[in-house]
Design a protein around this motif. Structure first.
Motif, short mmCIF file in Angstrom:
data_model
loop_
_atom_site.label_atom_id
_atom_site.label_comp_id
_atom_site.label_asym_id
_atom_site.label_seq_id
_atom_site.Cartn_x
_atom_site.Cartn_y
_atom_site.Cartn_z
N TYR A 180 5.25 59.96 36.76
CA TYR A 180 6.62 59.73 37.24
C TYR A 180 6.89 60.31 38.62
CZ TYR A 180 8.34 64.43 36.70
OH TYR A 180 8.54 65.77 36.88
N THR A 181 6.01 61.19 39.10
CA THR A 181 6.21 61.74 40.45
C THR A 181 5.58 60.87 41.54
OG1 THR A 181 4.17 63.02 40.27
CG2 THR A 181 6.20 64.13 39.60
N ARG A 182 4.83 59.83 41.13
CA ARG A 182 4.12 59.02 42.13
C ARG A 182 5.03 57.97 42.76
NH1 ARG A 182 1.44 62.36 40.48
NH2 ARG A 182 -0.81 62.52 40.34
N HIS A 183 4.68 57.67 43.98
CA HIS A 183 5.47 56.71 44.75
C HIS A 183 4.90 55.31 44.55
CE1 HIS A 183 7.43 55.87 48.92
NE2 HIS A 183 8.07 55.32 47.94
N ARG A 184 4.82 54.87 43.30
CA ARG A 184 4.28 53.53 43.08
C ARG A 184 4.78 52.93 41.77
NH1 ARG A 184 -1.45 56.26 42.41
NH2 ARG A 184 -1.65 55.94 44.65
N VAL A 185 4.93 51.60 41.77
CA VAL A 185 5.19 50.87 40.53
C VAL A 185 4.17 49.73 40.46
CG1 VAL A 185 7.66 51.39 40.32
CG2 VAL A 185 6.95 49.42 41.65
N ALA A 186 3.91 49.23 39.24
CA ALA A 186 2.92 48.17 39.04
C ALA A 186 3.41 46.88 39.72
CB ALA A 186 2.71 47.94 37.54
N PRO A 187 2.52 45.94 40.09
CA PRO A 187 1.07 45.94 39.89
C PRO A 187 0.33 46.86 40.87
CG PRO A 187 1.75 43.94 41.05
CD PRO A 187 3.01 44.68 40.70
N PHE A 188 -0.75 47.48 40.36
CA PHE A 188 -1.53 48.41 41.15
C PHE A 188 -2.79 47.74 41.69
CE2 PHE A 188 0.01 51.75 37.90
CZ PHE A 188 1.21 51.87 38.57
N PRO A 386 14.49 58.72 48.89
CA PRO A 386 14.03 59.65 47.86
C PRO A 386 13.66 61.01 48.42
CG PRO A 386 12.37 57.95 48.29
CD PRO A 386 13.59 57.56 49.05
N VAL A 387 13.94 62.07 47.64
CA VAL A 387 13.69 63.43 48.11
C VAL A 387 12.63 64.14 47.26
CG1 VAL A 387 14.77 65.62 48.69
CG2 VAL A 387 16.09 63.52 48.89
N PHE A 388 12.77 64.08 45.92
CA PHE A 388 11.77 64.76 45.08
C PHE A 388 11.74 64.16 43.68
CE2 PHE A 388 14.13 67.54 42.14
CZ PHE A 388 15.40 67.36 42.64
N ALA A 389 10.76 64.65 42.90
CA ALA A 389 10.59 64.29 41.47
C ALA A 389 10.49 62.78 41.27
CB ALA A 389 11.69 64.90 40.63
N ASP A 390 11.30 62.22 40.37
CA ASP A 390 11.17 60.80 40.02
C ASP A 390 11.81 59.88 41.05
OD1 ASP A 390 13.67 61.85 39.34
OD2 ASP A 390 14.06 60.29 37.87
N GLN A 391 12.43 60.46 42.09
CA GLN A 391 13.20 59.63 43.01
C GLN A 391 12.35 58.64 43.81
OE1 GLN A 391 15.25 62.73 45.11
NE2 GLN A 391 16.30 63.39 43.25
N PHE A 392 11.08 58.99 44.07
CA PHE A 392 10.22 58.08 44.83
C PHE A 392 9.97 56.80 44.03
CE2 PHE A 392 9.40 62.36 46.29
CZ PHE A 392 9.58 62.21 47.65
N GLN A 393 9.69 57.00 42.74
CA GLN A 393 9.44 55.83 41.90
C GLN A 393 10.74 55.04 41.68
OE1 GLN A 393 7.57 56.00 37.72
NE2 GLN A 393 5.91 56.40 39.15
#
Ligand code: NAG
Ligand code: NAG
Length: 518
Positions: A180-188, A386-393
């Motif tokens: 959940y901290t990663r800056h990505r959503v599928a498709p990968f 986005p600043v931190f945690a789940d915000q990037f995703q």
């Protein structure tokens, strides 16, 4: 008067057959947004007639007659507004992507909670029908189950993620669901999938070894003596941690990803939003009513302060706003010099009431899940920073669902802001997507607050809802993904190859000897 109303209400409840329970709600994290989630959760439980004991770092002065508060204000010494330094987040010195950082922060908080004298006293004396505990990446609050001999419900504050699902079913598949901290959503891409798999394997290993050893240490130190005092047989911690009955998730499919979920995961996202929007303060009402070209609302949420942004970024943003024809409301903690006429600084912002105003055309947000849930509730397009945690995703999902754009938090933020504003306001597809999602979000059989009360009741009535437990939970991952079969096939192939080679070798030797003889 309050008491009289309350008695009448209880009588009515008895007549209608819903039982009143003693509920323990554990929300010890000193963070404003988590406080909002806790406060609204207990509000719905109290409204349904239950008696609630609330573990909180934010004590209320005039609590509801059926609310008992357990003071963990000491937790604010461990984590406070200075923990999340915006400059450190901007230059990457502080990042939640490293599981050790997250574990360290949350372990300190959990240990402080579980050794707090008020909590120890609660564990000795309290009696409850059910516990609802906020899951903050450490599973130790599961110990309240055996302590009070009652079922435990996890409350998960963000979209479904592998850590919470690991406790009730198994980790999400990293082929489509990133940490959940990663800056990505599928498709990968292939590389992304392999990275996610590797990171998951490492994190799972740590979660069941080094991290778990520390958590178990606190269990032995602060929970086990109390179990013994009470004469309760001490269960093995590895059984306790996987024994949660249900997950109430602050999520909704209109906002998050549609991931496969077990039967005991329930979406309740949006429950914190009051269906009666409070009227705006008079001055804000006037400003918004008279904004002929619409209003842009800018807020970085409650954990991060706009005032801590670098000075040139603040000035740059102000310059961009000066050039807009829209009116801007900026939630800002201090007075800004030289504010243009169309920019209004608000120190405290009644966010839902602002988002509900028909003249609001854009919300510039840090992309916290509460803000995005409110955005989708009211159908407003966004720019997410986005600043931190789940915000990037979350911000990635804003883009993939089409109701806004994402820009990066850098010192040059203001330079990216202008084109993003032009794009989101200039192209009607963003506002249309926001309206569509809003429709999907609202079109449901039951309201999230009723779902909370229904499922709490269900768990108590069915003594922990064992019929909802995932069949997959006790199956080890190697069996689930047939890694044992794979190993067997591989070994058989290797053996077969060795045998064939052996035979071929001896055959050629024989022919060679034959050839020699001739
Ligand atoms: C990042 O910002 C913090 C806080 O301003 C500062 O102390 C630190 O030295 C900075 N680190 C880098 C690598 O720039
Ligand atoms: C697991 O939860 C159920 C239902 O609440 C309870 O009956 C059981 O004793 C719990 N087991 C452990 C090991 O805590």
């Amino acid at each position: 008067m309050e008491n009289l109303k309350w008695m009448l209400f209880s009588v009515l409840l008895c007549l209608y057959g819903t039982e009143a329970y003693k509920i323990l709600a554990v929300f010890p994290l000193p963070s404003r947004s988590h406080g909002i989630l806790g406060d609204n959760m207990i509000k719905h439980l109290l409204d349904a007639g239950h008696e609630v004991t609330y573990v909180t770092p934010y004590l209320k002065e005039k609590p509801h007659p059926n609310l008992h508060q357990v003071d963990v204000t000491d937790n604010r010494k461990i984590m406070n507004e200075n923990t999340l330094d915006i400059k450190m987040l901007m230059n990457g010195t502080l990042s939640f992507e490293d599981p050790d950082v997250l574990f360290g922060m949350m372990f300190g908080m959990t240990e402080a909670t579980m050794t707090n004298p008020n909590i120890l006293e609660l564990m000795r004396k309290g009696k409850f029908d059910v516990v609802i505990a906020e899951y903050m990446f450490i599973d130790l609050y599961s110990a309240f189950g055996p302590v009070f001999q009652c079922p435990l419900i996890w409350f998960s504050t963000i979209e479904p993620h592998w850590m919470i699902l690991n406790l009730v079913d198994g980790p999400l598949n990293p082929a489509h669901s990133a940490d959940y901290t990663r800056h990505r959503v599928a498709p990968f891409s292939f590389y992304e999938r392999v990275t996610e798999l590797w990171d998951l394997v490492v994190a799972l290993y740590k979660t069941s070894h080094s991290y778990n050893d520390k958590v178990k240490g606190v269990y032995e130190k602060s929970v086990v003596p109390i179990l013994k005092e009470k004469g309760i047989p001490v269960p093995d911690y590895d059984e306790v941690r996987y024994n949660g009955s249900l997950v109430l998730g602050n999520s909704n499919p209109a906002i998050g990803d549609q991931v496969p979920l077990p039967q005991n995961y329930k979406h309740i996202g949006g429950y914190h939003i009051d269906k009666n929007v409070k009227p705006l303060p008079e001055n804000l009402q006037k400003i918004m009513d008279s904004a002929k070209n619409g209003v842009i609302y800018f807020s970085l949420g409650s954990n991060i302060k706009s005032k801590d942004l670098p000075a040139e970024t603040k000035e740059g943003i102000l310059e961009i706003f000066r050039g807009l024809k829209q009116t801007v409301l900026w939630k800002f903690e201090e007075v800004l010099p030289n504010t243009p006429k169309n920019v209004h600084i608000v120190q405290w912002a009644p966010q839902p009431s602002i988002l509900a105003h028909p003249n609001l055309v854009l919300f510039i947000t840090h992309g916290g899940l509460l803000s995005l849930t409110e955005t989708v509730h009211f159908g407003v397009p966004v720019i997410a920073i986005p600043v931190f945690a789940d915000q990037f995703q979350n911000a990635k999902r804003v883009e993939s669902k089409g109701y806004g754009k994402e820009i990066t938090l850098t010192e040059n933020l203001h330079k990216d802001l202008k084109p993003a504003i032009d794009e989101v306001l200039g192209n009607p597809r963003y506002a249309a997507a926001a309206k569509d999602l809003s429709k999907a979000f609202h079109h449901r059989q039951t309201k999230p607050k009723d779902d909370i009360n229904f499922w709490v009741d269900h768990v108590v009535k069915t003594r922990g809802a064992p019929h909802l437990r995932s069949i997959a939970l006790p199956i080890p991952l190697y069996q689930r993904y047939f890694l044992d079969l794979l190993a067997l096939v591989f070994l058989s192939l290797v053996t077969l190859i060795l045998i064939v080679r052996r035979i071929l070798c001896s055959l050629t030797k024989k022919t060679n000897t034959k050839v020699k003889k001739n």
